[in-house]
Every structure is written in C-alpha cells, then in structure tokens.
Scaffold this motif. Structure first.
Motif, short mmCIF file in Angstrom:
data_model
loop_
_atom_site.label_atom_id
_atom_site.label_comp_id
_atom_site.label_asym_id
_atom_site.label_seq_id
_atom_site.Cartn_x
_atom_site.Cartn_y
_atom_site.Cartn_z
N GLY A 17 -1.65 19.68 11.85
CA GLY A 17 -1.90 20.72 10.85
C GLY A 17 -2.53 20.22 9.58
O GLY A 17 -3.44 19.39 9.59
N SER A 18 -1.97 20.68 8.48
CA SER A 18 -2.58 20.49 7.17
C SER A 18 -2.74 19.03 6.75
O SER A 18 -3.71 18.64 6.11
CB SER A 18 -1.73 21.27 6.16
N GLY A 19 -1.77 18.20 7.11
CA GLY A 19 -1.91 16.77 6.86
C GLY A 19 -1.63 16.35 5.42
O GLY A 19 -2.21 15.38 4.95
N THR A 20 -0.70 17.04 4.73
CA THR A 20 -0.40 16.59 3.37
C THR A 20 0.31 15.23 3.39
O THR A 20 0.10 14.41 2.50
CB THR A 20 0.44 17.62 2.58
N ASN A 21 1.13 15.00 4.40
CA ASN A 21 1.75 13.68 4.50
C ASN A 21 0.70 12.61 4.77
O ASN A 21 0.74 11.53 4.18
CB ASN A 21 2.82 13.68 5.61
N LEU A 22 -0.24 12.92 5.64
CA LEU A 22 -1.36 12.01 5.90
C LEU A 22 -2.07 11.68 4.59
O LEU A 22 -2.39 10.51 4.31
CB LEU A 22 -2.34 12.66 6.89
N ALA A 94 3.00 12.69 11.72
CA ALA A 94 3.01 13.40 10.43
C ALA A 94 2.70 14.88 10.70
O ALA A 94 1.57 15.33 10.53
CB ALA A 94 1.99 12.78 9.48
N GLY A 95 3.73 15.58 11.18
CA GLY A 95 3.50 16.98 11.53
C GLY A 95 2.81 17.12 12.87
O GLY A 95 2.03 18.03 13.08
N ILE A 115 8.61 12.33 10.78
CA ILE A 115 9.26 12.99 9.63
C ILE A 115 9.73 14.35 10.10
O ILE A 115 9.00 15.08 10.77
CB ILE A 115 8.29 13.11 8.43
N HIS A 116 11.00 14.64 9.76
CA HIS A 116 11.58 15.92 10.19
C HIS A 116 12.11 16.67 8.96
O HIS A 116 12.80 16.06 8.13
CB HIS A 116 12.72 15.68 11.19
N PRO A 117 11.82 17.96 8.84
CA PRO A 117 12.18 18.68 7.62
C PRO A 117 13.62 19.20 7.59
O PRO A 117 13.87 20.38 7.31
CB PRO A 117 11.16 19.82 7.57
N GLN A 129 13.63 24.66 8.51
CA GLN A 129 13.87 25.24 7.19
C GLN A 129 14.52 26.62 7.33
O GLN A 129 15.46 26.95 6.61
CB GLN A 129 12.55 25.34 6.41
N ARG A 178 8.79 19.44 1.44
CA ARG A 178 7.58 18.64 1.68
C ARG A 178 7.35 17.63 0.55
O ARG A 178 6.93 16.50 0.79
CB ARG A 178 6.36 19.54 1.87
N GLU A 181 9.44 14.85 1.40
CA GLU A 181 8.86 14.15 2.56
C GLU A 181 7.83 13.13 2.10
O GLU A 181 7.79 11.99 2.59
CB GLU A 181 8.16 15.13 3.50
C1 GRF Z 1 6.20 18.64 7.67
O1 GRF Z 1 7.04 19.60 7.10
C2 GRF Z 1 6.95 17.84 8.68
O2 GRF Z 1 8.29 17.66 8.37
C3 GRF Z 1 6.81 18.67 9.91
O3 GRF Z 1 5.49 19.17 9.84
C4 GRF Z 1 5.10 19.28 8.48
C5 GRF Z 1 3.79 18.58 8.31
O4 GRF Z 1 3.20 18.84 7.08
N1 GRF Z 1 7.12 17.89 11.08
P1 GRF Z 1 1.79 18.22 6.72
O5 GRF Z 1 0.82 18.55 7.87
O6 GRF Z 1 1.94 16.74 6.54
O7 GRF Z 1 1.38 18.91 5.47
#
Ligand code: GRF
Length: 208
Positions: A17-22, A94-95, A115-117, A129, A178, A181
């Motif tokens: 998805g969006s990849g904010t953790n990335l 990462a998601g 990573i798990h929310p 959530q 997040r 995270e």
């Molecule tokens: C995060 O909330 C993570 O815990 C879950 O997917 C989401 C990924 O967010 N597994 P992002 O793509 O890194 O924004």
C-alpha cells in the motif's frame, strides 16, 4: 550515528500500500542514520503508492501480483529467487498484506521482520485497530516481530503502547498507531543492523 563497522545491511521491503513505513526507512538511510541499503521493493499490488516512493529514490521496485501465481508457495518461491539474487540479508514486511508460507520463512530464518498495528498477541490478523475499538481497550499499540510459521505469532522485538481515545475512529486510531510504528520499526532494524538482537526460543534478547 550508526557504527559503520559492517557494510550496509541489504534490505528488501515488501509492501501492499501507501508505504509510509518504507518512506521512513528510506529517509533514515539517506540521512546516514541507518547503516543499510534497500536493494529492492516488492509489491503484490500494482497501484501501491509505495512503488512510487521507491522509484523516486532510485530503488528498484517490482510488482508480483497474487494472480500471476497459482498458489502462495509458488508466489513465495518466486520472491525468494528475486531476494536471493539481490543478496538480501533482512526482509522487511511494511504493510505487506499477504501471509508468508514456509517457503519464505525457511529461506530467511529469523531474518524477516513484520510490523503489526496492535500489541500482540492481542488482535492478530486483519483490522486490528477496529478490533481494539470493538473490544474497548484503553491502550493498544504496535509490534515489530520476526516472522515464523504462524500469523503474527513470531518472537517480539519491540512494542509501543498507544492510548485509545473515547472518540477514536478506525482512521484516527490507525494514524496514531502509524506514528508509533514509524519509530519502532526503524529502531528494530537499527538493532538488527548493529547485531544487537539474538533470539532464544520465542524471546528476543537485545544487547546494549
Ligand atoms: C501499517 O499500519 C502496518 O502495521 C500494517 O499495514 C500498515 C502499512 O502502512 N501491517 P504503510 O503502507 O507503511 O503506510
């Protein structure tokens, strides 16, 4: 600053998805604060915004669509081949919204982080959530853990506690989680890169 005793750790980041953790991982590496290199980003969703983030930063980005493979094992076998060809040391989920088979887990023993929310073992699986809101907990959070054969069951590396507010929606709570995270994921990667993590059974020991 990181200790630069080792060559940069070769990371692969898997996203859906969006990849904010990335993005946070990319930023910390570019700032010279994380002794690592993202050698490839892989998505199972062709329209994942995280692919664009990777490309913007000159990181090779690939799409493996779920439908291109007959089953999850063959999906994972193709993924392993790519990651091994890039000499990946640590795989970051990462998601990445796909359960891994033993094909992936065996290829990267204790070298896949997710990573798990939620504060595992509470609220595994999807919509953690909303599960937390429905249950009425006062605190939830997020967990970085190694991936084993189960779903969200692997040894826990770091956790962060996040309060639940009375008027939270799934979205507002997800946003607050997040932010946490982003902090613990890079910290966990940093610990790995600095070789401060060892695993004893299901317990993760962190050396100082
Ligand atoms: C995060 O909330 C993570 O815990 C879950 O997917 C989401 C990924 O967010 N597994 P992002 O793509 O890194 O924004």
């Amino acid at each position: 600053m990181t200790m630069a005793h080792h060559p940069p750790c070769r990371l692969a980041v898997l996203i859906s998805g969006s990849g904010t953790n990335l993005q946070v991982i990319i930023d910390r590496i570019e700032a010279g604060e994380l002794n690592a290199e993202i050698v490839c980003v892989l998505s199972n969703q062709p329209d994942a915004f995280g692919l664009e983030r990777a490309t913007r930063h000159g990181i090779p980005a690939l799409v493996h669509e779920n439908s291109a493979f007959p089953d999850r094992r063959s999906y994972d076998a193709a993924t392993v081949e790519i990651l091994k060809s890039h000499n990946v040391e640590l795989v970051i989920l990462a998601g990445f919204m796909r359960i891994l088979t033993e094909v992936m887990v065996n290829a990267f023993p204790r070298a896949i982080m997710n990573i798990h929310p939620a504060l595992l073992p509470a609220f595994p699986g999807l919509h953690s959530q909303q599960q937390a809101l429905d249950y009425g907990v006062r605190f939830t959070g997020c967990t970085v853990h190694f991936v084993d054969y189960g779903t969200d069951t692997g040894p826990i590396i770091l956790q962060s506690v996040v309060p639940v507010e009375q008027n939270d929606t799934e979205e507002s709570l997800s946003d607050r989680i997040r932010t946490a995270e982003h902090q613990i994921f890079v910290r966990a990667i940093q610990l790995y890169v600095d070789r401060k993590i060892s695993v004893m059974g299901r317990k993760v020991l962190i050396s100082s």
